[in-house]
Design a protein around this motif. Structure first.
Motif, PDB file in Angstrom:
ATOM      1  N   TYR A 168       1.054  68.882  38.195  1.00 43.53           N
ATOM      2  CA  TYR A 168       1.760  68.592  36.965  1.00 43.53           C
ATOM      3  C   TYR A 168       0.739  68.366  35.839  1.00 43.53           C
ATOM      4  O   TYR A 168      -0.401  67.911  36.100  1.00 43.53           O
ATOM      5  N   GLU A 228      11.250  67.369  41.123  1.00 45.60           N
ATOM      6  CA  GLU A 228      10.038  67.591  40.345  1.00 45.60           C
ATOM      7  C   GLU A 228       9.866  66.502  39.280  1.00 45.60           C
ATOM      8  O   GLU A 228       8.751  65.982  39.080  1.00 45.60           O
ATOM      9  N   HIS A 275       1.840  70.077  44.517  1.00 40.97           N
ATOM     10  CA  HIS A 275       2.712  70.129  43.349  1.00 40.97           C
ATOM     11  C   HIS A 275       1.914  69.587  42.157  1.00 40.97           C
ATOM     12  O   HIS A 275       1.746  68.367  41.992  1.00 40.97           O
TER      13      HIS A 275
END
Length: 849
Positions: free
Chosen positions: A253, A124, A251
C-alpha cells in the motif's frame, strides 16, 4: 407368502408406445416401479442415441442446481420438508424450467460477485488502516531511541525527526524510498532473509504483527498478518524490493510522506469503511432473499430434473418400428402386475391426449428371468441377509422365510442371557416405535444406518435371547429362582448321609439324587438355579450345550436337504429325488442322525441310579465306523447290528450320489431313442411353431430347466457332455460327504460362544459389581454408583456390542455355509425395476441434500 418363498412369476413383455405418449407412459411406469427395461440398442453408443441432447440439458440443469444448493448450504438456509414428490414435467415445460434456472444463476452470480468484490475492497481498506496505525508506532519508537547528540548514520531514516521533510533530504542529495504493506506471518522470516541477501544491507525492515485475524481473500479462512515497512536507498534497490514483495504475495500500500497526509488518509479510510459496511450489509440481505426464494423450489426442481433425465435414459433404450411412429420397449414384468402395467400405459396415453392407445404384448423367451421377491419392512432385513450370500435363481426356494426363525434362534443359542436380551429387545423396540422419525432415518452415520435398517432383526434376536436366557436360567451371570429348586439339602441330613462334622470338615459336598427327597423333580422351565452354586456347574453346562448344539445342527442341515425337494419338483427334475436327495438324506441321517438319536436315547433311558454305567457316545460313534465294539457295553440291545447296517447304507449311498445322475442323463440323451423327450412336445405339428414356443415359454416361467432335456425333433438337440456332468457331480459328492462331517462339527460354535458369553458375563460381575456390593461401610453406597456405571458401560460395549456382533457373524456363517448350500445356489440376477424412488441422486452423494 408364495412370493417370499419362491419369488414372483416373471414374463418378458413388449410395450408399444406411441411417440406422442411415450414420455408420459414412461413417467407413469417410473412412479409405479414395476418393470425392468432391456436395452434394444446395444450396438449404438451413448452419444449417438436419439435423446442425447435432452439428457445434456438435464445435466446442465443439474449443474445449475448443484451451484444453487452449494450457495444455499453456504448461507445456512434450511431446505423445505422433503415430502414433496412432483411428477415429471412435460417436455414443453422443460425450457421454462431451464430459463428460470439460468436467470436465477445469472442473478445469483452477479450478486455473489458484487459481494466478493465489496468484501475484497473492505479487506484492503482494513489492511491499509492497520498498516497506517502500526507504521506510526515505528516512527514513534525511532524518535524515542534517537540520542540527544548528533550521530553519524550511513542511511539516515527519513522519519526519525518528524520535522524533517522529504524535500530537505532531496537537498542533501538523498534518494530514500519507502515500501509498506502486509504479509502472512509464516512468510516473514523467509522474506527478511531474502531482503538481506538480495539488497546487501541497503534496506531497513521494520515489522509488527496485527492483533486481529484477517480473512485470506483466496481461501476465505482467517489468518495472521504482519505489517512491514521497508526503507531503501536508491531506485535499483527499490525495484528489487518490489519484485521480492510480488514473489511473496505481499499486499503493498502507498506510504504517506508526512503526518498530515497520513491523518487525511486515515480519515478518508474510516469514512469509506463505514460506507462499505452499509453497502455490504444491504448486498447480503438481497443475496439472502434470492437464496430464500431459490430454496423454496430447488428441491422440487431436483426431483423433476432427476425424473426427466431417467425418462430420457429409458427412451434411449427403446427402438423405433418401421414407421418411425411407435416406440418398442422390452421389459421384465411380474405376471400378476400385467393388468397394472396396462392401466399405467392407458393413464399415460390419456394424459398426453393421444388418440392411439399404447399396449402390452407378452412374448415367449428362453432367457432366464430376473428374480423378484417382494418384501416389507419386517422381512426386508432377513432378505438382505440371504441376498448378501447371493441372489436366488428364478423361482428357486428362498431361504428368507425360514431365516426369520432360525437366524435369531441360533443367535440366541450363542447369546442366551435374559438381561442382555432384554436390553437388546428394548433398544430395537425403541427404533421400531420411532422408525418414522426423520432424525433417525436421514442420518450420515453409516454405523447407525446399519443398526436402524436391521431393527427388526435386532428385535427378534433380543426376544429369542430372552427365551434362551430363561432356558439357561442366566441373567447377568446370575440364576433366577422363580419356581423353587427341585433339589433339597434337608433330605441328606434326615436320611443320615451328612453329619455336622462333614459340613465343618469339607468345603464341597455332593448331593446324591438317589437319596429319597433330595431330588423332587425337574425344574419347570430351564436349568435348575441350584446349578449356579455347584462346583461342577461348568462341566454340566458344557455337556448339555455341546450335545444340544450337535442336535440343532443335524436338524438344521436335514431341513436344508429336505427343502431341496421343492426345487427338484418345481423344476420338473423328479429324477433328482431318487438320485440326489435320497442318497444325501440317507448319508446324513444314517451317520449323524444316528448320533443325535444316541444322545437323546441316553438322556431318556439312563437315570441317576444307573448313570455311572452309561457308556460313552463318542466311543460308540467311533467304533461304528471301525466296525468294532463287540467287547463294550452296548447302549441298547442289537446296537452292533444296527450300526453296521447304517454304515453300509451310508457307504452305498455315495456311489449312487456320484454316478446316478450322470448315468441317467447319459441314458436319457443317448440311449432312450428320444422317447418322451421334452415331455411329449414332439407331438406338436411341424407347422405349429408358435405353439411350440409358447409351451417352451410356459415351462420357463414355471422354472423348468432345458439344460438337462433335449428339445423336440424339429429343433436341434442340446449337446450333452458326460465328462462335464460327471465331474460336476463328483465335486458335489465330495463336497457334500466331507461337508457333513465338517458342518456338524461347525455347529459346535453354538456351544463354544454360549460358554464364552456366559463366562465373560460372570467374570465381569465378579470383577466389577461384586467389589462394590461387598463394601459394608456407608461409603459403599457412594462407591456403588461409579461401579454400576462402569459395569453398565462394559456390559454394553463388550457383552452387547462385541459379543453380539460375534454371535451375529457366526449365525450368519451357519446359514450361508451349513444351511443354504444344501439347497440354495444363489447365482441369479435381482430384478432392478425402473422406479424414481430407487434412482440415485448425485446431490445426495455430494451431501447437498
Amino acid at each position: 407368502m408364495c412370493s417370499l418363498l419362491r419369488g414372483e412369476e416373471m414374463c418378458l413383455a413388449q410395450l408399444f408406445l406411441q411417440s406422442g405418449s411415450a414420455y408420459d407412459c414412461i413417467s407413469e411406469l417410473g412412479e409405479l416401479g414395476l418393470v425392468e427395461f432391456r436395452d434394444l440398442n446395444p450396438s449404438v453408443t451413448t452419444f449417438q442415441r436419439k435423446h442425447v441432447n435432452e439428457i445434456k440439458k438435464c445435466e446442465e440443469m443439474e449443474r445449475i442446481l448443484g451451484y444453487l444448493l452449494r450457495e444455499v448450504k453456504k448461507a445456512d438456509i434450511s431446505l423445505p420438508e422433503r415430502d414433496v414428490n412432483p411428477v415429471a414435467p412435460l417436455p414443453k415445460h422443460i425450457m421454462s424450467i431451464m430459463e428460470q434456472l439460468q436467470r436465477l444463476e445469472v442473478e445469483l452470480g452477479e450478486v455473489t460477485r458484487n459481494k466478493d468484490k465489496l468484501q475484497r475492497n473492505l479487506l484492503e481498506l482494513t489492511e491499509y488502516t492497520h498498516m497506517l496505525r502500526i507504521t506510526r508506532t515505528f516512527v514513534q519508537r525511532s524518535v524515542e531511541r534517537e540520542p540527544l547528540q548528533a550521530q553519524y548514520e550511513e542511511f539516515p531514516f527519513l522519519e526519525k525527526d518528524t520535522m524533517l521533510e522529504y524535500s530537505s533530504m532531496q537537498r542533501l542529495g538523498a534518494k530514500l524510498g519507502f515500501i509498506s504493506g502486509l504479509i502472512q506471518r509464516t512468510k516473514i522470516q523467509a522474506f527478511e532473509r531474502m531482503l538481506w541477501r538480495v539488497c546487501k544491507g541497503y534496506t531497513i525492515l521494520s515489522y509488527a504483527e496485527v492483533e486481529e485475524y484477517l480473512e485470506d481473500p483466496d481461501t476465505g479462512e482467517p489468518s495472521k498478518r504482519v505489517v512491514f515497512l521497508i526503507s531503501y536507498w536508491g531506485d535499483q534497490i527499490g525495484q528489487k524490493v518490489k519484485k521480492i514483495c510480488d514473489c511473496y504475495h505481499c499486499h503493498v500500500y502507498p506510504y504517506p510522506s508526512s503526518n498530515e497526509e497520513r491523518n487525511d488518509v486515515v480519515e478518508g479510510l474510516r469514512t469509506r469503511i463505514q460506507d462499505l459496511h452499509t453497502v455490504l450489509h444491504r448486498t447480503e440481505d438481497y443475496l439472502k432473499q434470492v437464496l430464500m426464494k431459490a430454496s423454496e423450489s430447488v428441491y422440487t426442481w431436483v426431483i423433476q430434473v432427476k425424473k426427466m433425465k431417467a425418462i430420457y435414459y429409458i427412451l434411449n433404450l427403446c427402438s423405433l418400428d418401421v414407421t418411425n411412429k411407435c416406440l418398442i420397449a422390452e421389459v421384465w414384468c411380474p405376471v400378476d402386475d400385467i393388468p397394472t402395467l396396462q392401466r399405467a400405459l392407458e393413464e399415460g396415453s390419456r394424459k398426453s391426449g393421444s388418440t392411439v392407445p399404447s399396449f402390452v404384448n407378452r412374448i415367449p423367451t428362453n432367457d432366464a428371468p430376473p428374480t423378484l421377491i417382494r418384501t416389507n419392512k419386517f422381512t426386508s432385513g432377513f432378505q438382505n441377509i440371504v441376498d448378501a450370500y447371493g441372489v436366488g435363481n428364478y423361482r428357486e426356494v428362498n431361504p428368507a422365510p425360514f431365516t426369520i426363525i432360525t437366524f435369531p434362534f441360533l443367535f440366541a443359542v450363542m447369546f442366551g442371557d435374559l438381561g442382555h436380551g432384554a436390553i437388546m429387545a428394548l433398544f430395537a423396540l425403541w427404533m421400531v416405535l420411532y422408525e418414522n422419525n426423520r432424525k433417525l432415518k436421514n442420518t450420515r452415520n453409516e454405523i447407525w444406518n446399519t443398526f436402524f435398517e436391521g431393527r427388526y432383526i435386532i428385535l427378534m434376536m433380543g426376544l429369542f435371547s430372552i427365551y434362551t436366557g430363561l432356558i439357561y436360567n442366566d441373567c447377568f451371570s446370575k440364576s433366577l429362582n422363580i419356581f423353587g429348586s427341585g433339589w433339597s439339602v434337608k433330605a441328606m441330613f434326615t436320611e443320615g448321609v451328612w453329619k455336622i462334622a462333614d459340613i465343618r470338615g469339607n468345603r464341597f459336598l455332593t448331593l446324591d439324587p438317589n437319596v429319597t427327597g433330595v431330588f423332587t423333580g425337574p425344574y419347570p422351565l430351564g436349568i435348575d438355579p441350584i446349578w449356579n452354586l455347584a462346583s461342577n456347574r461348568l462341566t454340566f453346562l458344557n455337556s448339555y450345550k455341546m450335545k444340544m448344539s450337535v442336535i440343532l445342527g443335524i436338524i438344521h442341515m436335514s431341513f436344508g436337504v429336505i427343502l431341496s425337494t421343492y426345487n427338484h419338483l418345481h423344476f420338473k427334475k423328479k429324477y433328482n429325488l431318487y438320485l440326489v436327495f435320497l442318497p444325501e438324506l440317507l448319508f446324513l441321517l444314517c451317520l449323524f442322525g444316528y448320533l443325535a438319536f444316541m444322545i437323546i436315547y441316553k438322556w431318556l433311558v439312563f437315570t441317576a441310579k444307573d448313570s455311572r454305567l452309561a457308556p460313552s457316545i463318542l466311543i460308540h460313534f467311533i467304533n461304528m465306523f471301525l466296525m468294532q465294539g463287540d467287547g463294550m457295553q452296548p447302549l441298547y440291545p442289537g446296537q452292533t447290528g444296527l450300526q453296521k447296517f447304517l454304515v453300509v447304507i451310508a457307504v452305498l449311498s455315495v456311489p449312487v450320489l456320484l454316478l446316478g445322475k450322470p448315468v441317467y442323463l447319459y441314458w436319457l440323451h443317448n440311449g432312450s431313442n428320444r422317447i418322451g423327450m421334452y415331455r411329449g412336445y414332439e407331438r406338436v405339428r411341424r407347422n405349429s411353431e408358435e405353439e411350440l414356443y409358447l409351451m417352451r415359454a410356459h415351462d420357463m416361467e414355471e422354472g423348468s430347466d432345458h439344460s438337462d432335456l433335449s428339445t423336440s425333433g424339429e429343433r436341434p438337440t442340446e449337446e450333452f457332455d458326460f465328462g462335464d456332468e460327471f465331474l460336476h457331480q463328483a465335486i458335489h459328492t465330495i463336497e457334500y460327504c466331507l461337508g457333513c462331517v465338517s458342518n456338524t462339527a461347525s455347529y459346535l460354535r453354538l456351544w463354544a460362544l454360549s460358554l464364552a458369553h456366559a463366562q465373560l458375563s460372570e467374570v465381569l460381575w465378579a470383577m466389577v459389581m461384586r467389589v462394590g456390593l461387598r463394601m459394608d461401610t456407608t461409603l459403599g453406597v457412594l462407591f456403588l454408583v461409579p461401579v454400576f456405571c462402569l459395569f453398565a458401560v462394559l456390559t454394553v460395549s463388550i457383552l452387547l456390542v462385541m459379543e453380539g456382533l460375534s454371535a451375529f457373524l457366526h449365525a450368519l456363517r451357519l446359514h450361508w455355509v451349513e444351511f443354504q448350500n444344501k439347497f440354495y445356489s444363489g447365482t441369479g440376477v435381482k430384478l432392478c425395476p425402473f422406479s424414481f424412488s430407487l434412482l440415485p441422486s448425485s446431490f445426495e452423494h455430494d451431501c447437498l441434500l
